[in-house]
Design an enzyme around this catalytic site. Structure first.
Site, mmCIF file in Angstrom:
data_model
loop_
_atom_site.group_PDB
_atom_site.id
_atom_site.type_symbol
_atom_site.label_atom_id
_atom_site.label_comp_id
_atom_site.label_asym_id
_atom_site.label_seq_id
_atom_site.Cartn_x
_atom_site.Cartn_y
_atom_site.Cartn_z
ATOM 1 N N ALA A 20 -6.109 6.388 17.434
ATOM 2 C CA ALA A 20 -6.799 5.591 18.446
ATOM 3 C C ALA A 20 -7.284 6.478 19.589
ATOM 4 O O ALA A 20 -6.533 7.276 20.134
ATOM 5 C CB ALA A 20 -5.871 4.506 18.988
ATOM 6 N N CYS A 102 0.493 0.510 12.315
ATOM 7 C CA CYS A 102 0.489 0.741 13.758
ATOM 8 C C CYS A 102 1.719 0.108 14.389
ATOM 9 O O CYS A 102 1.966 -1.094 14.221
ATOM 10 C CB CYS A 102 -0.780 0.171 14.389
ATOM 11 S SG CYS A 102 -0.846 0.442 16.181
ATOM 12 N N LYS A 141 -2.573 1.677 4.623
ATOM 13 C CA LYS A 141 -1.724 2.621 5.353
ATOM 14 C C LYS A 141 -0.591 1.833 5.998
ATOM 15 O O LYS A 141 -0.833 0.876 6.733
ATOM 16 C CB LYS A 141 -2.511 3.383 6.426
ATOM 17 C CG LYS A 141 -1.702 4.507 7.091
ATOM 18 C CD LYS A 141 -2.577 5.351 8.009
ATOM 19 C CE LYS A 141 -1.837 6.601 8.474
ATOM 20 N NZ LYS A 141 -0.717 6.302 9.381
ATOM 21 N N HIS A 171 3.444 6.533 6.291
ATOM 22 C CA HIS A 171 4.025 7.309 7.389
ATOM 23 C C HIS A 171 5.537 7.242 7.218
ATOM 24 O O HIS A 171 6.104 6.155 7.104
ATOM 25 C CB HIS A 171 3.611 6.713 8.741
ATOM 26 C CG HIS A 171 4.106 7.495 9.913
ATOM 27 N ND1 HIS A 171 3.253 8.163 10.770
ATOM 28 C CD2 HIS A 171 5.356 7.733 10.368
ATOM 29 C CE1 HIS A 171 3.966 8.773 11.695
ATOM 30 N NE2 HIS A 171 5.242 8.520 11.468
ATOM 31 N N ASN A 202 2.345 11.046 5.236
ATOM 32 C CA ASN A 202 1.889 11.160 6.622
ATOM 33 C C ASN A 202 3.092 11.227 7.549
ATOM 34 O O ASN A 202 4.137 10.677 7.244
ATOM 35 C CB ASN A 202 0.999 9.947 6.949
ATOM 36 C CG ASN A 202 0.537 9.892 8.392
ATOM 37 O OD1 ASN A 202 0.699 8.869 9.051
ATOM 38 N ND2 ASN A 202 -0.025 10.970 8.902
ATOM 39 N N GLY A 203 2.916 11.918 8.662
ATOM 40 C CA GLY A 203 3.969 12.007 9.667
ATOM 41 C C GLY A 203 4.508 13.414 9.802
ATOM 42 O O GLY A 203 5.062 13.967 8.848
ATOM 43 N N ASP A 204 4.312 14.033 10.975
ATOM 44 C CA ASP A 204 4.847 15.363 11.294
ATOM 45 C C ASP A 204 4.302 16.474 10.406
ATOM 46 O O ASP A 204 4.929 17.527 10.274
ATOM 47 C CB ASP A 204 6.381 15.372 11.228
ATOM 48 C CG ASP A 204 7.027 14.468 12.262
ATOM 49 O OD1 ASP A 204 6.354 14.154 13.262
ATOM 50 O OD2 ASP A 204 8.183 14.061 12.061
ATOM 51 N N GLY A 226 -2.619 14.044 11.484
ATOM 52 C CA GLY A 226 -3.131 13.397 12.681
ATOM 53 C C GLY A 226 -3.030 14.291 13.893
ATOM 54 O O GLY A 226 -3.905 15.105 14.171
#
Length: 328
Positions: A20, A102, A141, A171, A202-204, A226
Site C-alpha cells: 500500500a 491484509c 494472497k 505470507h 512471502n514474508g521476510d 515486498g
C-alpha cells in the site's frame, strides 16, 4: 524456473508484492524494467474502483507494456468484487489477485483482507464470483491463518483451487502476528502439499539467501518480495539471476543512478500531479538515500524541498559517490 499462472507463463519465479502506497504504477514499471516475474498493484478497494473514485482507479492503473501485471482487489461483497475484477481486466490486468491477507484493522474491521480467513464459506463466494467474472487468471494472497488456533490456509487453498484459483501466495505469518516475529516458511509447505497450483512464499524475503531458504523450507515454486525491494528496484532481478544462474542485472551507480532516481521522481510527479507527487515521492527518496548513506542535513534538504526543481538540484550530491554534507 518460470511459473505458469493459468495461461500466463511468468519469466521468473520472483514476484513483487503488493504494498500500500508503494507499488504504484511508476514503481511497478521501474521494477519491471529491471526484471520481475510478476508485479502486483497496491490493494484496490473493489467498490471504490467500480464507483470510479480517482484514488482507487489510480491504484489499479495498468501500463500496456507490462506483460506480467496483476491488480489486487479487496472487499467482502461478491457483486463488487466481480465488478472490480471485470473493470481491472478490461483495463489490461493480466492477472486478478484477491486479497485475503491484509492484517490492517481498517481492512479487517470491514470483514475484508485476512478477516475472510475467519469465514471460509463467505470467502469462497467472493472467489467464485471473481473467477466467474473474468477470463484472465485469478490468484489468491493470504496468510497461514487468523491466529495460532486457526491455521486454515491449507483448507482455504484447496477450496480456492477447486473454485478456479490458479496460484496462491502465502505470507508466513498469521493475521494476529501482523509483521512481528519471523515468517514461518516451513509452515507454507502444508499449503504446497494441499494443492496442485503454484504456491508462492512471502514474508521476510529480502535477498537471494532468504529466497533460497524460503523455497527450501516451504517447497514453494516461487517467492514474493515486498519491503526488501524498497529503494532497490533491481533486487528482484538480482534474486532471479542468483536462483536461475542467469546474468546479473546492471545495477546503476554514479550518474546512471542519479538519472534513474530522477526519472522515477518525475514519473511520480506526472502520475500524481506535483502537490501529491512531492509527498508520495518522499518515501522512495528516503529509501534511496538509506542505500546511498546520504548525510543527515542533505537528506533533510531533499525531503523538505518545496519544489521539484529544488529537489532535483540536490540529487547529484545526495546520490553521487561522495555526498557532501555542506551541499545542504
Amino acid at each position: 524456473m518460470t511459473i505458469q499462472i493459468g495461461s500466463l507463463a511468468t519469466p521468473s519465479p520472483v514476484f513483487l508484492a503488493p504494498l500500500a502506497g508503494i507499488t504504484d504504477l511508476p514503481y511497478r514499471k521501474l521494477v519491471a524494467r529491471f526484471g520481475a516475474g510478476l508485479v502486483v498493484s497496491e490493494m484496490v478497494a473493489s467498490q471504490e474502483v467500480v464507483q470510479a473514485r480517482p484514488e482507487a482507479r489510480g491504484k489499479a492503473e495498468i501500463c500496456g507494456d507490462l506483460e506480467a501485471a496483476s491488480v489486487q482487489i479487496a472487499g467482502n461483497d461478491a457483486y463488487w468484487m466481480a465488478e472490480a475484477a471485470k473493470y481491472c481486466a478490461g483495463q489490461g490486468a493480466r492477472v486478478i489477485d484477491i486479497n485475503m491477507g491484509c492484517p490492517a484493522k481498517k481492512v479487517t474491521n470491514g470483514y475484508s483482507g485476512s478477516a475472510l480467513m475467519r469465514d471460509p464459506n463467505h470467502a469462497l463466494t467472493l472467489i467464485e464470483a471473481v473467477v466467474g467474472a473474468v477470463d484472465v487468471p485469478v490468484t489468491l494472497k493470504t496468510r497461514l491463518g487468523w491466529d495460532d488456533e486457526m491455521l486454515n490456509a491449507p483448507e482455504i487453498a484447496r477450496r480456492a483451487e477447486g473454485a478456479g484459483v490458479q496460484m496462491i501466495t502465502i505470507h508466513g505469518r498469521t493475521r494476529c502476528q501482523f509483521y512481528k516475529g519471523r515468517a514461518d516458511w516451513a509452515a507454507i509447505r502444508d499449503v504446497v502439499e494441499a494443492v496442485s497450483v503454484p504456491v508462492i512464499a512471502n514474508g521476510d524475503i529480502v535477498d537471494s539467501r532468504t529466497a533460497r531458504q524460503a523455497l527450501g523450507q516451504s517447497g514453494a515454486q516461487g517467492v514474493m518480495i515486498g519491503r526488501g525491494a524498497q529503494g532497490r528496484p533491481w533486487l528482484l532481478a538480482q534474486v532471479t539471476a542468483d536462483l536461475m544462474g542467469s546474468t546479473q542485472p546492471d545495477v546503476p551507480t554514479g550518474d546512471e543512478l542519479i538519472d534513474m532516481i530522477s526519472e522515477h521522481y518525475e514519473a511520480m510527479l506526472s502520475f500524481y500531479g506535483v502537490p501529491l507527487g512531492l509527498k508520495c515521492a518522499r518515501k522512495h527518496l528516503g529509501w534511496y538515500m538509506d542505500d546511498a548513506q546520504t548525510p543527515a542535513l542533505l537528506r533533510r534538504a531533499v525531503l523538505t524541498a518545496e519544489s521539484p526543481q529544488k529537489a532535483l538540484s540536490l540529487f547529484a550530491d545526495a546520490f553521487g559517490p561522495h555526498p557532501l554534507e555542506e551541499a545542504a
